[in-house]
Design a protein around this motif. Structure first.
Motif, short mmCIF file in Angstrom:
data_model
loop_
_atom_site.label_atom_id
_atom_site.label_comp_id
_atom_site.label_asym_id
_atom_site.label_seq_id
_atom_site.Cartn_x
_atom_site.Cartn_y
_atom_site.Cartn_z
N VAL A 9 0.35 -0.89 0.44
CA VAL A 9 0.33 -0.16 -0.27
C VAL A 9 1.32 1.48 -0.29
O VAL A 9 0.77 2.57 -0.61
N VAL A 10 1.95 1.17 0.69
CA VAL A 10 2.93 2.31 0.78
C VAL A 10 3.30 2.94 -0.60
O VAL A 10 3.76 3.81 -1.33
N VAL A 11 4.34 1.31 -1.32
CA VAL A 11 4.81 1.74 -2.23
C VAL A 11 3.69 2.63 -3.82
O VAL A 11 4.02 2.77 -4.27
N PHE A 12 2.83 2.14 -3.29
CA PHE A 12 1.52 2.57 -4.61
C PHE A 12 0.94 3.82 -4.44
O PHE A 12 1.54 4.57 -5.48
N LEU A 13 0.82 3.85 -2.64
CA LEU A 13 0.36 5.72 -2.86
C LEU A 13 2.53 6.62 -2.84
O LEU A 13 1.69 7.42 -3.33
N VAL A 14 3.42 5.85 -2.62
CA VAL A 14 3.91 6.13 -3.32
C VAL A 14 4.40 7.07 -4.60
O VAL A 14 4.60 7.94 -5.26
N GLY A 15 3.72 5.60 -5.51
CA GLY A 15 3.97 6.33 -6.76
C GLY A 15 2.99 6.83 -7.58
O GLY A 15 3.34 7.35 -8.40
N LEU A 16 1.58 6.53 -6.72
CA LEU A 16 0.72 7.54 -7.21
C LEU A 16 0.68 9.27 -7.29
O LEU A 16 1.81 9.88 -8.30
N PHE A 17 1.81 9.37 -5.30
CA PHE A 17 2.56 10.74 -5.64
C PHE A 17 3.28 11.70 -6.59
O PHE A 17 3.85 12.04 -7.27
N ILE A 18 4.23 10.45 -6.82
CA ILE A 18 5.90 10.27 -8.17
C ILE A 18 5.01 10.66 -9.68
O ILE A 18 5.36 11.84 -9.65
N PHE A 19 3.88 10.32 -10.23
CA PHE A 19 3.06 10.51 -11.43
C PHE A 19 2.44 11.22 -11.15
O PHE A 19 2.33 13.10 -12.09
N MET A 20 1.93 12.33 -10.20
CA MET A 20 0.68 13.21 -10.41
C MET A 20 1.56 14.03 -9.59
O MET A 20 1.60 15.50 -10.16
N ARG A 21 2.85 14.08 -8.92
CA ARG A 21 3.72 15.84 -8.65
C ARG A 21 5.00 15.98 -9.25
O ARG A 21 5.26 16.65 -9.92
N VAL A 22 5.41 14.61 -9.43
CA VAL A 22 6.52 14.91 -10.08
C VAL A 22 6.52 14.57 -11.44
O VAL A 22 6.83 15.73 -12.63
N GLU A 23 5.58 14.09 -12.63
CA GLU A 23 4.68 13.76 -13.79
C GLU A 23 3.84 14.73 -13.62
O GLU A 23 3.97 15.41 -15.68
N GLY A 24 3.23 15.96 -13.36
CA GLY A 24 1.69 16.38 -13.22
C GLY A 24 0.65 15.47 -14.30
O GLY A 24 0.23 16.29 -13.99
N TRP A 25 0.31 14.54 -13.67
CA TRP A 25 -0.56 13.42 -14.13
C TRP A 25 -2.05 13.56 -13.67
O TRP A 25 -1.46 14.37 -12.23
N GLY A 26 -2.92 13.54 -13.98
CA GLY A 26 -4.18 13.63 -13.27
C GLY A 26 -4.38 12.11 -12.18
O GLY A 26 -2.95 11.03 -12.66
N PHE A 27 -5.48 12.08 -11.70
CA PHE A 27 -5.48 11.05 -9.95
C PHE A 27 -5.51 9.56 -11.30
O PHE A 27 -4.74 8.06 -11.02
N ILE A 28 -6.66 10.12 -12.32
CA ILE A 28 -6.61 8.03 -12.90
C ILE A 28 -5.80 7.33 -13.41
O ILE A 28 -5.20 6.33 -13.71
N ASP A 29 -5.04 8.95 -14.60
CA ASP A 29 -3.98 7.88 -15.04
C ASP A 29 -2.82 7.16 -14.33
O ASP A 29 -2.10 6.18 -14.43
N SER A 30 -2.22 8.49 -13.03
CA SER A 30 -1.67 7.72 -12.42
C SER A 30 -1.44 6.88 -11.48
O SER A 30 -0.96 5.71 -11.35
N PHE A 31 -3.30 6.31 -11.07
CA PHE A 31 -3.51 4.57 -10.77
C PHE A 31 -2.85 3.98 -11.61
O PHE A 31 -3.09 2.42 -11.19
N TYR A 32 -3.61 4.34 -13.26
CA TYR A 32 -3.97 2.89 -13.93
C TYR A 32 -2.51 2.73 -14.19
O TYR A 32 -2.41 1.79 -14.58
N MET A 33 -1.81 3.47 -14.16
CA MET A 33 -0.05 3.29 -14.40
C MET A 33 0.64 2.45 -13.47
O MET A 33 1.25 1.78 -13.35
N MET A 34 0.08 3.01 -11.85
CA MET A 34 0.80 2.34 -11.37
C MET A 34 0.40 1.15 -10.62
O MET A 34 1.36 -0.07 -10.76
N VAL A 35 -0.60 0.19 -11.66
CA VAL A 35 -2.05 -0.75 -11.50
C VAL A 35 -0.65 -2.04 -12.48
O VAL A 35 -0.28 -3.02 -12.23
N ILE A 36 -0.23 -0.88 -14.07
CA ILE A 36 -0.19 -2.29 -14.63
C ILE A 36 1.89 -1.74 -14.28
O ILE A 36 2.26 -3.03 -15.05
#
Length: 323
Positions: A9-36
């Motif tokens: 869960v921690v790794v998943f949340l950290v990944g969401l943070f990376i894609f949303m804050r570092v890359e500037g993606w939206g939540f849906i794209d970040s969530f999907y990217m973490m899943v795949i």
């Protein structure tokens, strides 16, 4: 296994943070990217990643895949060691215990506790045993007796055993201090429960009674008295044994008179208990605790009285409808 899931869960949340804050993606794209990414399906990137994003993603993949491998190994170990089976079995037993009311709790399944449980099971299946010895716990499981594995001095275990809803608790532990503690705990959590405590020495009776025990039993004294009576009064002893254990169609039983009973306010002669039910009233225990032995025909029956009765099992069951 729990630790592995928490880390995932921690790794998943950290990944969401990376894609949303570092890359500037939206939540849906970040969530999907973490899943795949964590599932390693290899669908590729949704949007191009910066060099910083690629480096952080690589760290997420390393942590995620390593943690996933840890979860799989932990789950496999649980299956191999039988932990999962035991966990599911304990939950099943706990659900059965949670449905019980006015049941019996036995603390300790040693020589004394085993006898207590077997005798109660002849009358009621609502028995829960609390035992810490792994060997005895396995025996309880084989015999299909509801039990909780652990130290009876643990308040939570007693609560899980349904202490607040129980009718009676028998503390038959070999440790005197543990019996005192269980008695204190039981009386505190359920003031109305009946507590039967085991003592190894007569000097400990007062201590257990002060702790809240309704009755204190010394097994060695009972055994010694029984052996002496078997020598001095063998026929009487054999008769009482047959009457109490029910080896013949004759049983010594206690019957409580409720306020709705048809016998309230009547004397023994007018109640026709002997005539209609073919039962012998050996004694009457009054609500205040006084005992009337061999009561006469004019002895009046009152609410709260307990009749010590001798008769056939069928007749005892028949009179229960009028009590």
């Amino acid at each position: 296994l729990v630790l592995g899931l928490c880390l995932m869960v921690v790794v998943f949340l950290v990944g969401l943070f990376i894609f949303m804050r570092v890359e500037g993606w939206g939540f849906i794209d970040s969530f999907y990217m973490m899943v795949i990414t964590l599932s390693t399906v290899g669908f590729g990137e949704i949007h191009p990643l910066s060099e910083k994003g690629r480096l952080l993603t690589a760290l997420v993949i390393i942590c995620g895949v390593g943690n996933f491998a840890f979860i799989v190994s932990s789950f496999t170990r649980m299956l191999v060691d039988g932990h999962l089976h035991n966990l599911l079995w304990r939950r099943k037993v706990q659900k059965r215990i949670d449905k019980l009311e006015n049941h019996y709790i036995i603390c300790g399944y040693g020589r004394i506790g085993h006898v207590v449980v077997q005798e109660i099971l002849k009358v009621s299946q609502d028995v829960v045993v609390v035992e810490a010895d792994p060997v005895l716990v396995e025996r309880l499981k084989r015999e299909g007796i509801m039990h909780i594995a652990g130290d009876a001095t643990n308040d939570k275990l007693l609560i899980d055993a349904g202490l607040k809803r129980a009718k009676s608790i028998v503390t038959a532990l070999t440790d005197e201090a543990a019996n005192v503690y269980v008695t204190l705990t039981a009386r505190q959590l359920n003031p109305g429960i009946s507590i039967i405590a085991r003592a190894n020495d007569a000097s400990h009776i007062t201590r257990l009674e002060f702790a809240g025990a309704n009755k204190v039993v010394l097994p060695h004294m009972i055994g010694g008295v029984r052996m002496a009576h078997s020598v001095l009064r063998p026929t009487v002893t054999d008769f009482l044994d047959l009457a109490v254990r029910g080896h013949i169609d004759l049983q010594l039983e206690q019957l409580a008179i409720s306020e709705k009973s048809i016998f309230v306010g009547k004397n023994l002669m007018d109640s026709n208990i002997r005539k209609d039910f073919d039962l012998i009233i050996v004694a009457i225990k009054r609500a205040d605790g006084n005992l009337v032995f061999n009561p006469g025909p004019r002895e009046e029956l009152c609410v709260g009285d307990t009749l010590i009765t001798l008769g056939r099992q069928s007749d005892l069951q028949k009179i229960c409808e009028f009590l």
